[in-house]
Design a protein around this motif. Structure first.
Motif, short mmCIF file in Angstrom:
data_model
loop_
_atom_site.label_atom_id
_atom_site.label_comp_id
_atom_site.label_asym_id
_atom_site.label_seq_id
_atom_site.Cartn_x
_atom_site.Cartn_y
_atom_site.Cartn_z
N SER A 1 -14.15 -31.25 66.61
CA SER A 1 -13.58 -29.82 65.81
C SER A 1 -12.17 -30.04 65.28
O SER A 1 -11.52 -29.31 65.20
CB SER A 1 -13.87 -28.71 66.93
N ARG B 1 -12.87 -20.01 67.70
CA ARG B 1 -13.59 -21.12 68.87
C ARG B 1 -14.96 -20.88 68.76
O ARG B 1 -15.37 -19.71 68.82
CB ARG B 1 -13.11 -20.95 69.94
N CYS C 1 -8.56 -20.21 65.76
CA CYS C 1 -8.11 -21.76 65.89
C CYS C 1 -6.89 -21.91 65.33
O CYS C 1 -5.94 -21.13 64.60
CB CYS C 1 -9.24 -22.12 64.69
N GLU D 1 -8.14 -27.23 62.89
CA GLU D 1 -9.04 -27.23 64.07
C GLU D 1 -10.22 -26.48 63.13
O GLU D 1 -10.25 -25.65 62.45
CB GLU D 1 -8.82 -26.24 65.13
N GLY E 1 -13.70 -24.31 63.28
CA GLY E 1 -14.43 -23.37 64.18
C GLY E 1 -15.42 -22.55 63.31
O GLY E 1 -15.67 -22.75 62.34
N LEU F 1 -19.44 -23.18 59.89
CA LEU F 1 -18.35 -23.95 60.68
C LEU F 1 -17.48 -24.27 59.61
O LEU F 1 -17.99 -25.01 58.70
CB LEU F 1 -18.87 -24.96 61.14
N ARG G 1 -19.54 -32.76 68.60
CA ARG G 1 -20.39 -32.01 67.72
C ARG G 1 -20.61 -32.80 66.51
O ARG G 1 -20.03 -33.67 65.74
CB ARG G 1 -19.44 -30.82 67.36
#
Length: 1530
Positions: free
Chosen positions: A668, A699, A707, A711, A713, A760, A785
């Motif tokens: 992530s 998140r 986030c 990052e 999220g 995402l 992920r």
């Protein structure tokens, strides 16, 4: 799932990048060039030059660069041969005949080369000369598995050298090591336990009676060639290959010591300290531009329709096309208004039930319209809005079993839908019930179907006007959505949200009233197709050209032709539509796209949309398409449109692209990839946030923290135009539609609730939104992920057009052993051969492993067109997953890789070196503070009973005495299959017949000669047995067809005429070497009246009762034939013990349904009646095959109180009579007379079987307390037997995980991992039992697991081995405790069990000690340092699928082999592979090495109903099972 990901800037830049990508592999390719083309890997770069055939529509567009990356990644792997699964020809689905290996040929020839080939690679020089990584490094790679974050650390974690496993394999393959080409060499030991010495295999010594020294040294990895089976048979060479390919599981190094804790903790993945972490600032929410104020903007959507319908009635609203692309009907705004009004009036006023209107405003109504009829849908949708009803658009159900149809029914039911609107044509096409009405679909509520065509609707009266209100917060419509798990939710959209969304889209897309023509290719019932093509279009009086999916299938260019014809300014498409048109565009020259000002790409958030956009632009820029008009957008059903790239005239910043590191994304974290590695994901932006919206990124799991800027999220939106709720699901609604994002310190960032979009992504420079995946496709494997779409793209890049049918691949994850596991399912083309598919599968595994650094757990191929379809032709993922988990996918090829993927198994148990010795203080009868586990039956010497037979030392004397004292007393009665008496014998008759046999033998044989009695079950067998005793010979009873096992030592065989013929037949000669038989041994006694009647000679009197009376031979479950010697003393003691336990007297009758050849079965048939004088009703088990009710009918007819049977008999009754209890009752079968029904067994009691037997026959009066089991073994044939007195057998529940560690832990019934164990009857009089430690031979405490040792006057006196090997005699028959009572002589049973003192009292008033048998030591499997009982694994496997009839497991070279019998169609064979692997992992923490699917009846079973696992193993290794399918798990 289509196309893929990676982007190239310009052609020159692309060439440059390609050069860089391939640079490391160029030497390799050159190295290969001068070798023959043995390697099948396609050279990178050979693909993109191939000219594309015009008709290959199924070749999805792949950005060539991603293909390059994949091909380059594959080039890193040498051709590591994997064993191909073997498959019976009938199972080969649509594959060419030449492609399959016929079952009888051995593929060992090519497999043997695999070791050699690697050796040759190691010595060849070209690689080292090319600055290639050193050979050593390469081997480490092959053995370790490819690069993952943890495997890199596991090599360096042994500073003093590599782990033994790598050493072993490396020594095999280094140039200096002698090259091993002999296939008999031991395979590398997968468990990593083997020592160097194990490379030299020996043949195990001739199988002695109980395995070599009780088999505690299982892990010395001797490659057992099960009794002379050549190891290079096809199966073993494949397993050899499997072992060569098995990678070392990617796991961090083990801790120094494994503390053997009760809660077996799974290995939790420790986060890699070097993994990237976000470093940016915390983001601040991003605001879209404010919603502009528009003069004269209608207050609601119905108001807009009313305005255009009355002021601009001729203005075109919607044009529908047929499958030829011709416009069939254009709906004007005037028509839309009048027809919607008519429908609204009809729905509210003309439909009634019992004089009540059927519908009232606010009711939900289903809209069931096909995709090629947008006009009727639009009229119905607006008709509902005008009537203030809530439309719920759904797909047309085509069959009663549509994928996901049941879930749609659930949604309709929960929405309270009672009416469905549809068209006349559609209603006629729906499946009908026999009454002619539309069928009720599975899971659907009862619906009334109303056809909305003209003739069914009524014109409203002049004074009726629909209410036109301002947009409120009431529900306007409900859009359905299918979740990742397959459940269907209804998203409610309010009137005000619908209006604000139209306003926001109008502003973002710059729509102007009445001037736009839109071409819509999307589904008009939901999402962007509905928003642009049905709602916003009416708001702005636009003209929509609707292109049905069926037309796109026929003519992929149709939408472009319509843009050209109608000079459309906007087109709404998906990447798939752009891709399809690319493949067909060559035929068209005269097309112009210059009118387009916006090409909205609705799935712009998908990883492959960027390659479609770029390729489309490449081709169509020459036809007037301007680059800046391509506008990707991101949306979700819950949040509606989240972001869209604005059209060029709005003066927005230029589009952005990001080349992101796949490794970073899996944590992530956003890392722009600078090194141009293979594993990158290129994404395009989806424009700016919608007007009036506030967006933030939070998140994914847990509290919704904001986030950091670098990052990834979940994107969340707060605006007036999102969905409001999931209908009827308040909990989920709160979670999703009312999220409150918080800062790192926990303070809410806004007082407005946010809606989670399930997208995402992150916010990039210039406030552009980037999406990298969807929550639905998110797979979290070991804390990292991965996105399903990315994995699809990689799989497709391997060689899609050659192999995958129309690019149809589904990727999803299943949860196995507390982690997600990735499953890839693809449809293979009808012409693909077995070799093609296997090659493709292995390449896909390597590509995914290399690019995503994640292992694939299961890769399955199904025949073309068999995956469940979603409404618009895509794959229905959740339904596919459901079928996979239920075993209903019916793949034609499967490759499981649990060895590579499953890295969180509990650590192997290491035996503690400190052995418990005499120092563990015995005080009195306590060991380590617990009562010593020993128990005994009643004391025989104390029992005063009037037992006349006790006076005699020999059983034959008892018979003579009975013949004189009670000559006519009936002893035996044999029944035939019809239930009639076949023969009987009284005391005198039996004695006379025995005398004649003795007379016939005495002249010819010497005292002590062994005589084999080869008789079917009956009185002849019993008479001949006593005849041998009279003559001083030693009788050996043998089951008729297989005498080869022991006759070679017998001097004589007594048999019947029929069997004599059989023994002299050609078949027997083929099976047995007749020359080795004694000369005159085939000896048939004449019929009984012809036997010599002369005065019987003097009976033989043995000099001492310790002399041998008879031999008892039996095949153990491990496949070893073991004979035990029974002395005269032991024989009498055995009979007395049974007599006392069962209270047998001459007046009693007992029924016996057992084989009379060995063990307790033999004793009950031949000995007990003569000793105790009771009458035995003998039912040969074979007769039950033609009459299953024979035994129970006999028990009922003779009112028997005590009866004995075997498990196979009990199973025959349960299966054969389960449904016939009523018929038996009518025949007056009554079992209430039975006090005890005992199952004679040498194994752990089968509780499930005894309970179902009791349940089924309870209706016939069988007492639930009657059924119990006995226990005996080779050293003592009768240790426990329930008998008539004493407490009922008790059941305890033990923890299966503790058993694996040789410990007993009692748990409550129903607790997880619990295993029920039933007491095996009461210990017989005169028998003493103690539980001893298998290794130290010291006594154990109460409720401790150990070996059962027995001391009793009826113990056998030793083994009689055919091989003359007496070594094990002392160990098994005359052994003593190492401390404590070191005087008593015990016999070792070879069974694990424990004693437990209960609260019950036995006949003598003492507290009762219960003996629980857990299983045979020889049968246990030592895996990962733990002890497993095969039956436990088999029980789990049988439960995993309804078509598994039986199962047996065994190990071979530390691999667990599971054999399952398939009771169903062969199509289901491959479904079982994954289910079996899953269940064994979940419940036993073991990885299955090989799954073998066979026909019913292949697993051999002995007369006691026990599985002969070793025979099965021999058959498997010798390739004799003719399996339907053999899967080798990687």
């Amino acid at each position: 799932c289509y196309y893929n990901m990676i982007w190239y800037e310009l052609r020159s830049g692309y060439e440059k990048k390609r050069g860089k990508l391939l640079a490391p592999y160029v030497p390799q390719i050159q190295g290969k060039a001068h070798r023959p083309a043995s390697s099948q890997s396609v050279l990178p770069g050979s693909k993109h030059n191939r000219s594309r055939a015009a008709n290959t529509r199924d070749e999805r567009f792949r950005s060539d660069l991603h293909t390059e990356a994949v091909q380059a990644a594959l080039a890193k792997y040498k051709e590591r041969k994997m064993p191909m699964p073997s498959k019976r020809r009938s199972v080969l689905v649509q594959s060419s005949v030449e492609a399959c290996t016929p079952p009888d040929t051995s593929s060992a020839s090519e497999d043997e080369g695999s070791l050699r080939r690697q050796g040759r690679l190691a010595t060849s020089t070209p690689y080292q000369g090319h600055g290639h990584p050193s050979v050593e490094h390469w081997f480490n790679r092959v053995i370790q598995g490819s690069s993952t974050s943890s495997s890199a650390s596991s090599t360096s974690s042994h500073p003093g050298g590599r782990s033994p496993k790598i050493d072993l394999a490396f020594d095999l393959l280094t140039p200096d090591a002698p090259l091993i080409t002999d296939n008999h060499s031991a395979p590398p030991d997968v468990t990593g336990l083997s020592e160097r010495s194990s490379l030299h295999t020996e043949r195990p010594q001739v199988a002695s009676v109980r395995g070599v020294s009780r088999g505690y040294n299982h892990h010395t990895s001797v490659m057992e060639t099960a009794d002379g089976v050549p190891v290079n048979s096809r199966v073993s060479s494949k397993i050899q290959q499997l072992l060569n390919t098995l990678k070392r599981p990617k796991r961090p190094p083990l801790r120094e010591f494994f503390v053997d804790d009760f809660e077996e903790l799974l290995d939790v993945q420790q986060p890699d300290p070097n993994q990237p972490k976000p470093e940016g600032q915390h983001m601040s929410p991003l605001e879209g531009e404010p919603l502009g104020v528009v003069n004269n903007w209608p207050p609601s959507l119905p108001a807009a329709l009313h305005r255009w319908g009355t002021t601009q009635p001729k203005s075109p609203c919607l044009t529908a096309l047929d499958n030829g692309g011709k416009a069939v009907y254009t709906l004007t705004y005037g028509k839309l208004w009048t027809r919607s009004q008519k429908l609204a009036y009809t729905l509210l006023n003309k439909l009634s039930t019992r004089n009540e209107p059927l519908l009232v405003p606010g009711d939900r109504v289903a809209l069931v319209f096909p995709n090629n009829d947008p006009v009727m849908f639009m009229v119905a949708f607006y008709g509902c809005l005008l009537a203030e009803l809530v439309p719920v658009p759904i797909e047309v159900p085509l069959t009663r079993k549509d994928a996901g149809s049941q879930q749609i029914g659930f949604l309709l039911g929960s929405c309270g839908v009672t009416l469905a609107l549809t068209t006349d044509a559609c209603q006629k096409g729906l499946p009908k019930a026999q009454t002619g009405e539309v069928a009720t679909f599975k899971g659907w509520p009862r619906l009334l179907w109303f056809v909305t065509d003209g003739k069914h609707v009524v014109k409203p009266p002049k004074d009726w006007h629909p209410p036109i209100r301002e947009a409120s917060n009431d529900i306007a419509y409900i859009e359905y959505k299918t979740s990742k798990e397959g459940s269907t939710m209804g998203i409610t959209v309010s009137h005000s949200a619908m209006l604000v969304h139209c306003h926001a889209l109008t502003q973002a897309c710059g729509y102007t009233e009445g001037e736009e023509t839109i071409t819509n290719v999307l589904d008009f019932k939901r999402e962007a197709g509905l928003w642009h093509g049905v709602l916003t279009s009416v708001m702005n009086r636009m003209h929509v050209i609707s292109i049905p999916y069926s037309l796109m299938k026929v003519n992929p260019l149709s939408w472009i032709q319509k843009v050209h014809t109608y000079k459309a300014r906007v087109a709404v498409v998906k990447s798939r539509d752009m891709h399809w048109s690319l493949l067909a565009q060559r035929d068209q020259r005269d097309i112009s796209l210059s009118s387009l000002r916006m090409l909205i790409v609705a799935d712009g958030a998908n990883p492959w949309s960027i390659s479609s956009c770029d390729a489309f632009l490449n081709v169509f820029q020459a036809r007037g398409l301007r680059p800046e008009v391509i506008c990707p957008c991101a949306s979700s059903s819950e949040a509606m449109t989240v972001a869209i790239r604005r059209p060029p005239e709005m003066g927005v910043p230029p589009p952005g692209k990001a080349v992101l590191s796949m490794g970073g994304l899996s944590h992530s974290v956003i890392r722009v990839d600078t090194e141009e590695k293979l594993s990158v994901l290129t994404v395009q932006d989806v424009g700016q946030v919608m007007p009036g919206a506030l967006v933030c990124v939070v998140r994914v799991e847990g509290t919704p923290y904001i986030c950091q800027t670098d990052e990834v999220g979940e994107i969340c939106v707060s605006s007036g135009c999102t969905g409001v709720a999931y209908y009827g699901l308040p909990g989920m609604t709160k979670n999703l539609f009312e999220t409150i994002p918080v800062t790192s310190s926990g303070i809410p960032i806004s007082d407005r609730p946010f809606t989670r979009t399930s997208l995402l992504g992150f916010v990039g420079p210039d406030s552009l939104v980037f999406v990298v995946g969807k929550m639905d496709g998110l797979m979290v494997v070991s804390g990292r992920r991965h996105n399903a779409d990315d994995v699809v793209a990689t799989a497709l890049a391997v060689e899609p057009m050659k192999f995958v049918y129309r690019g149809r691949i589904a990727v999803f994850s299943v949860s196995v052993l507390h982690d997600e596991r990735i499953v890839v399912v693809a449809e293979q083309r009808p012409d693909a051969s077995e070799e093609d598919s296997f090659q493709w599968m292995s390449r896909v595994l390597q590509a995914i492993d290399s690019i995503h650094q994640v292992g694939v757990y299961c890769l399955a191929l199904v025949p073309a067109n068999t995956l469940p379809k979603a409404p618009l032709g895509g794959i229905h993922i959740s339904e596919t997953k459901q079928r996979f988990l239920e075993g209903a996918l019916h793949p034609c090829n499967v490759l499981m890789c649990p060895h590579t993927c499953v890295t969180n198994l509990p650590k192997p148990r290491q035996k503690q070196p400190g052995k418990v010795g005499p120092a563990s203080m015995i005080v009195g009868n306590l060991v380590a503070g617990k009562r010593i586990a020993q128990a005994c039956g009643r004391d025989v010497t104390q029992l005063e009973d009037n037992d006349q037979a006790r006076k005699f030392l020999y059983i034959q004397d008892v018979l003579q005495w009975r013949a004189q004292a009670t000559p006519d007393h009936p002893l035996f009665l044999v029944l035939n299959a019809k239930g009639t008496v076949a023969s009987t014998a009284s005391c005198l008759q039996l004695h006379k017949r025995a005398e004649r046999v003795a007379a016939a033998l005495m002249g010819r044989l010497n005292t002590g000669d062994h005589v084999a009695l080869v008789y079917p079950p009956g009185i002849e067998l019993i008479a001949t047995f006593y005849g041998c005793l009279y003559a001083g010979c030693v009788p050996v009873t043998v089951r008729p067809p297989h005498p080869q096992n022991l006759v070679s030592k017998s001097v004589c065989i007594l048999t019947t005429q029929a069997i004599m013929k059989l023994l002299k037949s050609k078949e027997a000669a083929a099976a047995v070497d007749v020359k080795s038989w004694p000369m005159f041994m085939l000896f048939m006694l004449p019929p009984r009246n012809d036997l010599p009647r002369k005065k019987s000679p003097q009976m033989y009197k043995p000099p001492t009762p310790e002399m041998l009376a008879y031999l008892d031979f039996s095949v153990s479950t491990t496949g070893i034939l073991a004979g035990v010697k029974m002395s005269h003393t032991a024989t009498s003691a055995l009979c007395r013990s049974i007599k006392l336990q069962c209270e047998l007297y001459p007046s009693r009758q007992i029924a016996i349904c057992l084989d009379p050849y060995c063990g307790l079965g033999f004793a009950l048939w031949c000995l007990c009646s003569v000793y105790s004088g009771h009458q035995s009703i003998l039912v040969p088990p074979l007769e039950l095959e033609s009459n299953a009710s024979l035994w129970l009918a006999a028990v009922s007819q003779y009112k028997v109180r005590v009866t004995f049977c075997s498990y196979s008999v009990m199973e025959m009754c349960t299966k054969g009579l389960g449904s016939q209890t009523e018929a038996l009752r009518l025949r007056n079968v009554n079992l209430s007379c039975v006090r005890t029904c005992m199952v004679v067994a040498e194994e752990r009691p089968r509780i499930a079987l005894t309970q179902s037997f009791s349940k089924i026959f309870k209706d016939l009066g069988l007492s639930p307390r009657a059924v119990s089991t006995t226990f005996g073994c080779r050293v003592n044939v009768a240790i426990c037997l329930q008998g008539t007195a004493g407490p009922d057998p008790t059941t305890v529940y033990v923890d299966m995980r503790a058993l694996r560690h040789d410990r007993v832990r009692l748990v409550e019934r129903g607790s997880p991992h619990s295993l029920p164990l039933m007491e095996s009857g009461k210990i017989l009089p005169g028998v003493k039992v103690i539980i001893a430690n298998t290794e130290t031979k010291g006594p154990l405490g109460d409720s401790h697991l150990g070996e059962i040792w027995v001391s009793s006057p009826h113990n056998a006196t030793g083994y009689y081995t055919v091989y003359g090997e007496e070594a094990l005699h002392a160990d098994h028959f005359n052994t003593k405790l190492s401390f404590g009572d070191t005087q008593t002589v015990w016999a070792r049973t070879g069974y694990l069990g424990f004693l437990r003192r209960t609260e019950l009292t036995d006949a003598s008033g003492e507290r009762h000690d219960a003996l629980y048998v857990v299983g045979s030591l020889d049968e246990t499997l030592e895996l990962r340092g733990m002890r497993y009982h095969p039956i436990d694994i088999e029980t789990s496997v049988i439960r995993s699928h309804k078509s598994i009839a039986e199962c047996a497991v065994f190990t071979w070279t530390n691999l667990l082999v599971v054999v399952v019998e398939l009771e169903g169609s062969e199509q289901e064979a491959l479904d079982l592979v994954a289910l079996v692997t899953n269940v064994v992992l979940e419940e036993h923490y073991l990885i299955v090495g090989v799954v073998v699917v066979v026909d019913p009846g292949v697993i051999p079973i002995n007369s006691r109903g026990e599985k002969q696992r070793m025979h099965l193993r021999d058959g498997f290794l010798a390739d004799q099972l003719d399996p339907i399918y053999v899967a080798y798990n990687m």
